[in-house]
Design a protein around this motif. Structure first.
Motif, mmCIF file in Angstrom:
data_model
loop_
_atom_site.group_PDB
_atom_site.id
_atom_site.type_symbol
_atom_site.label_atom_id
_atom_site.label_comp_id
_atom_site.label_asym_id
_atom_site.label_seq_id
_atom_site.Cartn_x
_atom_site.Cartn_y
_atom_site.Cartn_z
ATOM 1 N N LEU A 182 -0.800 -3.537 8.156
ATOM 2 C CA LEU A 182 0.451 -3.634 8.909
ATOM 3 C C LEU A 182 1.314 -2.423 8.583
ATOM 4 C CD1 LEU A 182 2.409 -5.232 10.733
ATOM 5 C CD2 LEU A 182 3.289 -6.329 8.668
ATOM 6 N N LYS A 183 1.619 -1.652 9.609
ATOM 7 C CA LYS A 183 2.502 -0.499 9.444
ATOM 8 C C LYS A 183 3.821 -0.831 10.115
ATOM 9 C CE LYS A 183 2.384 4.511 9.383
ATOM 10 N NZ LYS A 183 1.509 5.684 9.522
ATOM 11 N N THR A 184 4.914 -0.806 9.357
ATOM 12 C CA THR A 184 6.207 -1.262 9.850
ATOM 13 C C THR A 184 7.007 -0.124 10.479
ATOM 14 O OG1 THR A 184 7.298 -0.862 7.726
ATOM 15 C CG2 THR A 184 6.275 -3.022 8.046
ATOM 16 N N ALA A 185 8.166 -0.478 11.041
ATOM 17 C CA ALA A 185 9.014 0.510 11.701
ATOM 18 C C ALA A 185 9.506 1.580 10.737
ATOM 19 C CB ALA A 185 10.205 -0.179 12.371
ATOM 20 N N ASP A 186 9.689 1.212 9.461
ATOM 21 C CA ASP A 186 10.142 2.200 8.478
ATOM 22 C C ASP A 186 8.977 2.825 7.718
ATOM 23 O OD1 ASP A 186 9.389 0.040 6.997
ATOM 24 O OD2 ASP A 186 11.336 -0.328 6.090
ATOM 25 N N TRP A 187 7.781 2.664 8.280
ATOM 26 C CA TRP A 187 6.555 3.293 7.788
ATOM 27 C C TRP A 187 6.121 2.793 6.422
ATOM 28 C CZ3 TRP A 187 4.711 8.790 9.261
ATOM 29 C CH2 TRP A 187 4.567 8.857 10.639
ATOM 30 N N ARG A 188 6.392 1.534 6.150
ATOM 31 C CA ARG A 188 5.730 0.899 5.017
ATOM 32 C C ARG A 188 4.332 0.503 5.476
ATOM 33 N NH1 ARG A 188 9.023 -3.976 2.760
ATOM 34 N NH2 ARG A 188 9.672 -4.166 4.917
ATOM 35 N N VAL A 189 3.403 0.442 4.558
ATOM 36 C CA VAL A 189 2.040 0.009 4.873
ATOM 37 C C VAL A 189 1.678 -1.123 3.930
ATOM 38 C CG1 VAL A 189 -0.388 0.658 5.045
ATOM 39 C CG2 VAL A 189 1.384 2.313 5.665
ATOM 40 N N LEU A 190 1.320 -2.262 4.513
ATOM 41 C CA LEU A 190 0.913 -3.422 3.723
ATOM 42 C C LEU A 190 -0.466 -3.869 4.167
ATOM 43 C CD1 LEU A 190 4.192 -4.008 4.749
ATOM 44 C CD2 LEU A 190 3.973 -5.459 2.751
ATOM 45 N N LEU A 191 -1.284 -4.254 3.213
ATOM 46 C CA LEU A 191 -2.605 -4.800 3.511
ATOM 47 C C LEU A 191 -2.569 -6.313 3.314
ATOM 48 C CD1 LEU A 191 -4.912 -2.220 1.671
ATOM 49 C CD2 LEU A 191 -4.146 -2.190 4.054
ATOM 50 N N PHE A 192 -3.185 -7.046 4.222
ATOM 51 C CA PHE A 192 -3.249 -8.505 4.133
ATOM 52 C C PHE A 192 -4.700 -8.953 4.280
ATOM 53 C CE2 PHE A 192 1.100 -7.775 5.655
ATOM 54 C CZ PHE A 192 1.823 -8.590 4.797
ATOM 55 N N GLN A 193 -5.131 -9.821 3.381
ATOM 56 C CA GLN A 193 -6.473 -10.382 3.477
ATOM 57 C C GLN A 193 -6.398 -11.802 4.018
ATOM 58 O OE1 GLN A 193 -8.569 -11.435 -0.069
ATOM 59 N NE2 GLN A 193 -10.589 -11.236 0.863
ATOM 60 N N ALA A 194 -7.103 -12.038 5.110
ATOM 61 C CA ALA A 194 -7.182 -13.370 5.703
ATOM 62 C C ALA A 194 -8.441 -14.066 5.205
ATOM 63 C CB ALA A 194 -7.191 -13.273 7.225
ATOM 64 N N HIS A 217 0.818 -1.212 0.000
ATOM 65 C CA HIS A 217 0.000 0.000 0.000
ATOM 66 C C HIS A 217 0.853 1.264 0.000
ATOM 67 C CE1 HIS A 217 -3.520 2.381 0.711
ATOM 68 N NE2 HIS A 217 -3.103 2.811 1.889
ATOM 69 N N ALA A 218 1.971 1.248 0.761
ATOM 70 C CA ALA A 218 2.895 2.387 0.782
ATOM 71 C C ALA A 218 4.305 1.860 0.998
ATOM 72 C CB ALA A 218 2.517 3.369 1.888
ATOM 73 N N ASP A 219 5.273 2.448 0.305
ATOM 74 C CA ASP A 219 6.667 2.047 0.437
ATOM 75 C C ASP A 219 7.292 2.704 1.660
ATOM 76 O OD1 ASP A 219 6.502 0.491 -1.832
ATOM 77 O OD2 ASP A 219 7.105 2.129 -3.167
ATOM 78 N N MET A 220 8.621 2.503 1.829
ATOM 79 C CA MET A 220 9.315 3.039 2.992
ATOM 80 C C MET A 220 9.114 4.541 3.109
ATOM 81 S SD MET A 220 12.816 0.855 2.756
ATOM 82 C CE MET A 220 12.751 -0.941 2.732
ATOM 83 N N ASP A 221 9.022 5.004 4.355
ATOM 84 C CA ASP A 221 8.793 6.411 4.679
ATOM 85 C C ASP A 221 7.430 6.890 4.205
ATOM 86 O OD1 ASP A 221 11.301 6.714 5.908
ATOM 87 O OD2 ASP A 221 12.269 7.025 3.976
ATOM 88 N N GLY A 222 6.492 5.958 4.006
ATOM 89 C CA GLY A 222 5.132 6.324 3.654
ATOM 90 C C GLY A 222 4.946 6.826 2.237
ATOM 91 N N LYS A 223 5.911 6.559 1.364
ATOM 92 C CA LYS A 223 5.806 7.037 -0.013
ATOM 93 C C LYS A 223 4.851 6.165 -0.813
ATOM 94 C CE LYS A 223 10.442 9.031 -0.021
ATOM 95 N NZ LYS A 223 11.796 8.984 -0.595
ATOM 96 N N LYS A 224 4.115 6.801 -1.679
ATOM 97 C CA LYS A 224 3.104 6.108 -2.474
ATOM 98 C C LYS A 224 3.722 5.010 -3.326
ATOM 99 C CE LYS A 224 -0.382 7.083 -6.009
ATOM 100 N NZ LYS A 224 -0.998 8.157 -6.833
ATOM 101 N N THR A 225 3.145 3.819 -3.255
ATOM 102 C CA THR A 225 3.613 2.696 -4.078
ATOM 103 C C THR A 225 3.165 2.906 -5.526
ATOM 104 O OG1 THR A 225 3.409 1.192 -2.199
ATOM 105 C CG2 THR A 225 3.523 0.199 -4.386
#
Length: 491
Positions: free
Chosen positions: A312-324, A241-249
């Motif tokens: 999931l928002k990581t320590a380096d501010w990446r944002v990933l979406l996961f579907q269960a 959803h977003a790359d490192m530092d919250g930059k748009k993927t």
């Protein structure tokens, strides 16, 4: 590398100063060990930091005696640090490495008392150089820091005053032109060329621990330990959803892909095939791996195109979406990830780079904490209190309406960061207070979800959203935390 006059002076001072428990025998033992470590007498370079970074009086004494073999008189801080790193490998836990750097800072200040105003100032610049080294030369960092930003971020950090601008520029250019590297044992070099994974533990047992990432800075690399505990497995669909530092993927990289997810240690591995303990991870598996240290998982309430989606928002501010595969499975993943992050995330590295004039989000160590669960809880509670106070103070001084756009954006970025960190530590504290052993042990509540994952090799796949479809709220905002409306739902 050493000066006989300086060593003699140091030795005389050490005899009259109570550095250990007042015992001359301890001092002599520390000197003998320090001499052997310096000359690598039956020690490897990788052994040195272990003896210098322990948190006890004898280790401190050994470190002080070891540093006396180095004479930094008349040398610049960056040259001194490079000279120091040529003697050993800076490995170990974050706290251990920090203690080694503190000993280095003390020695440099002792040799050059008039160069920088205090020992704390030396340590601040040393840490700043370490983090700058990662920022400029690491492969896992987004936008590179400029010299102007480096100088601005260190304003007021020299005992309330500014460091000389010329000094900061010289340090920046030194790190930019030549990255900091520490010595490596010859046998380790050979291993890294052959397979890059195996290390011998005490010469008997093989301890295959490698690093995910190529930052040349152990503070941020992700530890990959094949022997780590597995806390959860199952199929998940992932959307970056977003790359490192919250930059748009970029658009072409936002599609959904299905993986077999394995939460092992503090790393979430995303594999193409079902997990098999005996099977080695491929390069692609390691590339897709996500560290959950200092991360926060939550239900993606703003994403409505698919059901059972967690963010999931990581320590380096990446944002990933996961579907269960189900609501229950999604919640289990959220609980497991947050528990692992709360229990194992190491305390933040001392903020060597910071300023009230310009906000810089601190980097967080990827190493595993050595604190007990009670100590970890106290550490999180202290951090929560600090951040809550800082957030209240920050909001009590909103930006003037006449300020320029960049200054307003900077204010909003810091506000969003503090709000997110406050929420993260509140969840960590809550989990540790409730007790996390049951959640991490893989109890009966997880069994149905895991069985369902094994019997269902894939998730419902949806075609990528076309350009005509209106993007949802999270896609518009989560990758740009500094935008004016960021505080609406998304964190």
């Amino acid at each position: 590398m050493g000066s006989s006059e300086l060593q003699e002076k140091d030795a005389t001072g050490a005899l009259v100063h109570d550095l250990s428990n007042g015992s001359r025998s301890n001092l002599e033992a520390a000197r003998r060990l320090a001499k052997r470590l310096y000359h690598l007498d039956r020690f490897k370079r990788s052994d040195v930091a272990k003896h210098l970074g322990k948190n006890n009086e004898f280790s401190k004494l050994v470190a002080e005696e070891y540093l006396k073999f180095f004479d930094f008189t008349g040398m610049t801080l960056d040259c001194s640090l490079r000279s120091f790193f040529k003697a050993f490998s800076l490995i170990g836990e974050t706290q251990e490495r920090e203690r080694v750097l503190i000993h280095f800072s003390s020695r440099f200040y002792q040799c050059n008392p008039n160069t920088i105003s205090s020992q704390d100032g030396v340590h601040c610049l040393t840490c700043a150089m370490m983090l700058l080294n990662t920022d400029l030369h690491g492969h896992n960092i987004g936008k590179k820091m400029t010299c102007q930003e480096f100088v601005a971020n260190l304003q007021g950090m020299n005992d309330g005053k500014d460091f000389p601008r010329g000094l900061l520029k010289a340090l920046y250019n030194s790190i930019k032109n030549e990255k900091l590297e520490w010595a490596v044992d010859e046998e380790e070099k050979k291993k890294s060329h052959s397979d890059g994974t195996d290390e011998k533990d005490n010469g008997n047992q093989t301890k295959a621990v490698s690093r995910i990432g190529n930052s040349n800075n152990p503070f941020l690399d992700i530890p990959h330990d094949p022997n780590a505990a597995v806390y959860k497995t199952g199929f998940l669909a992932r959307k970056i959803h977003a790359d490192m530092d919250g930059k748009k993927t970029p658009r072409g990289k936002r599609g959904w892909k299905t993986f077999y997810a394995v939460l092992k240690g503090t790393v979430l591995y995303l594999q193409k095939d079902e997990y098999k303990p005996e099977k080695a991870l491929s390069e692609e598996d390691l590339k897709n791996a996500v560290s959950v240290h200092h991360a926060l998982a939550s239900k993606a309430t703003d994403y409505e195109k698919k059901p059972n989606v967690l963010k999931l928002k990581t320590a380096d501010w990446r944002v990933l979406l996961f579907q269960a595969q189900s609501q229950e499975e999604m919640q289990t993943w959220i609980n497991k990830i947050n528990c692992v992050a709360a229990v194992f995330s190491a305390p933040p590295f001392p903020a060597a780079i910071g300023s009230q004039k310009k906000f810089s989000r601190p980097l967080l160590p990827a190493t595993t904490t050595k604190l007990s669960q009670d100590e970890q809880l106290k550490s999180h509670e202290a951090k929560l209190k600090q951040i809550s106070t800082e957030l209240a103070e920050h909001r009590s001084y909103p930006p003037d309406k006449k300020l320029k756009g960049k200054e307003v954006d900077d204010y909003k970025l810091k506000d969003h960061y503090l709000e997110f960190e406050k929420n993260r530590y509140e969840i960590y504290v809550g989990l540790l207070k409730e007790g996390v052993k049951e959640l991490l042990s893989g109890g009966e509540n997880d069994a149905p979800g895991l069985k369902k994952s094994h019997s269902s090799p894939s998730l419902n796949q949806e075609s990528p959203v076309s350009a005509k479809v209106k993007r949802n709220v999270s896609e518009r905002k989560d990758y740009r935390p500094e935008t004016p409306s960021i505080k609406q739902k998304v964190t």
